[in-house]
Design an enzyme around this catalytic site. Structure first.
Site, PDB file in Angstrom:
ATOM      1  N   ASN A  62     -35.915 -16.403 -40.598  1.00  0.00           N
ATOM      2  CA  ASN A  62     -37.295 -16.871 -40.656  1.00  0.00           C
ATOM      3  C   ASN A  62     -37.942 -16.779 -39.284  1.00  0.00           C
ATOM      4  O   ASN A  62     -37.256 -16.849 -38.267  1.00  0.00           O
ATOM      5  CB  ASN A  62     -37.348 -18.353 -41.066  1.00  0.00           C
ATOM      6  N   HIS A  69     -44.997 -30.366 -29.888  1.00  0.00           N
ATOM      7  CA  HIS A  69     -44.870 -31.818 -30.040  1.00  0.00           C
ATOM      8  C   HIS A  69     -44.704 -32.184 -31.508  1.00  0.00           C
ATOM      9  O   HIS A  69     -45.407 -33.022 -32.049  1.00  0.00           O
ATOM     10  CB  HIS A  69     -46.063 -32.518 -29.391  1.00  0.00           C
ATOM     11  N   HIS A  73     -39.147 -34.774 -30.245  1.00  0.00           N
ATOM     12  CA  HIS A  73     -39.473 -33.812 -29.178  1.00  0.00           C
ATOM     13  C   HIS A  73     -39.550 -34.484 -27.821  1.00  0.00           C
ATOM     14  O   HIS A  73     -39.680 -35.704 -27.711  1.00  0.00           O
ATOM     15  CB  HIS A  73     -40.787 -33.087 -29.481  1.00  0.00           C
ATOM     16  N   ASP A  75     -41.579 -34.805 -24.263  1.00  0.00           N
ATOM     17  CA  ASP A  75     -42.833 -34.618 -23.519  1.00  0.00           C
ATOM     18  C   ASP A  75     -42.472 -34.333 -22.067  1.00  0.00           C
ATOM     19  O   ASP A  75     -41.834 -35.164 -21.402  1.00  0.00           O
ATOM     20  CB  ASP A  75     -43.668 -35.910 -23.503  1.00  0.00           C
ATOM     21  N   HIS A  79     -47.445 -32.406 -19.672  1.00  0.00           N
ATOM     22  CA  HIS A  79     -48.166 -32.625 -20.930  1.00  0.00           C
ATOM     23  C   HIS A  79     -49.473 -33.378 -20.681  1.00  0.00           C
ATOM     24  O   HIS A  79     -50.445 -33.195 -21.400  1.00  0.00           O
ATOM     25  CB  HIS A  79     -47.267 -33.407 -21.889  1.00  0.00           C
ATOM     26  N   HIS A 207     -48.249 -42.057 -21.620  1.00  0.00           N
ATOM     27  CA  HIS A 207     -48.491 -40.660 -21.257  1.00  0.00           C
ATOM     28  C   HIS A 207     -49.055 -40.578 -19.843  1.00  0.00           C
ATOM     29  O   HIS A 207     -48.586 -39.817 -18.998  1.00  0.00           O
ATOM     30  CB  HIS A 207     -49.469 -40.014 -22.242  1.00  0.00           C
TER      31      HIS A 207
HETATM   32 MN    MN Z   1     -45.549 -35.414 -27.398  1.00  0.00          MN
END
Ligand code: MN
Length: 259
Positions: A62, A69, A73, A75, A79, A207
């Site tokens: 495939n 994300h 996952h 970061d 990011h 973040h």
């Molecule tokens: Mn993320």
């Protein structure tokens, strides 16, 4: 016996257990949904190239379509705009990817309040009981939210006032970023920040502050409940996407069984 030979035999006799912290990747794996006017990520998707047929009689394969994300996952620091000059996902040090992990369990409080925000005093109370956060290691923030991870609607928990999922208070995110020796924060939710983190100051503090400090995030973890408060060894395997801001990752933990 060498350390690795001891580890091999411990895994073979199950005195060290390998725990999979990864959500399976399918086209229904929950993904973040940002409100207008922001652009969104795609869902994971398989595109069949051939399956033992005229397109390839002896083989099945495939193409994959995925966001960086999507699902469980990593970061990378770049990011976020605060970490834009920081490391990309291919540059994250291997010492960050194989590192000790500790677990702070707030699932009882989250069960009563899905908007629960972790406070500095909660982490300090954890430290009083279990010792300092690990130098060069990960804080895994257990909220019980992995229970919802098979269902996009329940996982994002959106109503007319926004998404109601747990996170970290802004001052605690700043403290974790700037005052503790951890290299990353791992969570069970779709992102490291709370569902309503746009309303915090700064917005999306995990973040903004943790990636801005050159540390990493790890999301959509499962089975964190199987880990002890201290003593697990985390193994994080993101794809080395050159210039990438993150990557789906297989995340494993080695856990020593009480002997
Ligand atoms: Mn993320």
């Amino acid at each position: 016996m060498s350390v690795l030979a001891q580890l091999n035999s411990a895994i073979a006799n199950a005195s060290v257990r390998v725990v999979d912290l990864t959500a399976p990747l399918t086209d229904s794996t929950p993904v973040l949904r940002l409100p207008e006017p922001f652009a969104n990520t795609i869902n994971f998707q398989l595109e069949e190239i051939s399956r033992y047929d005229e397109r390839g009689p002896m083989w099945y394969w495939n193409n994959i379509h995925t966001g960086e994300h999507t699902g469980t996952h990593l970061d990378a620091p770049n990011h976020w705009v605060t970490g834009r000059d920081g490391l990309d996902v291919a540059q994250v040090p291997l010492r960050t990817l194989v590192a000790p992990a500790v677990v702070l369990d707030a699932s009882e409080r989250v069960a009563k309040d899905p908007d629960f925000l972790l406070r500095i005093e909660d982490v300090q109370a954890w430290e009083a009981e279990h010792g300092a956060l690990p130098d060069g290691g990960w804080l895994l923030y257990r909220t019980g939210w992995d229970e919802h991870s098979g269902d996009q609607e329940r996982f994002l928990n959106v109503d007319e006032t926004g998404s109601h999922t747990p996170g970290v208070a802004a001052d605690c995110a700043r403290w974790l970023a700037e005052q503790t020796p951890i290299v990353g924060l791992g969570v069970e939710t779709v992102g490291t920040d709370a569902g309503r983190a746009m309303e915090l100051d700064p917005a999306f503090p995990c973040h903004s502050l943790i990636l801005g400090a050159g540390k990493c995030g790890l999301t959509q973890l499962r089975n964190v409940a199987q880990l002890p408060a201290t003593g697990a060894l985390l193994v994080v395997c993101p794809l080395p996407i050159v210039g990438g801001s993150g990557s789906p990752a297989r995340v494993l933990a080695l856990v020593e069984e009480a002997g």
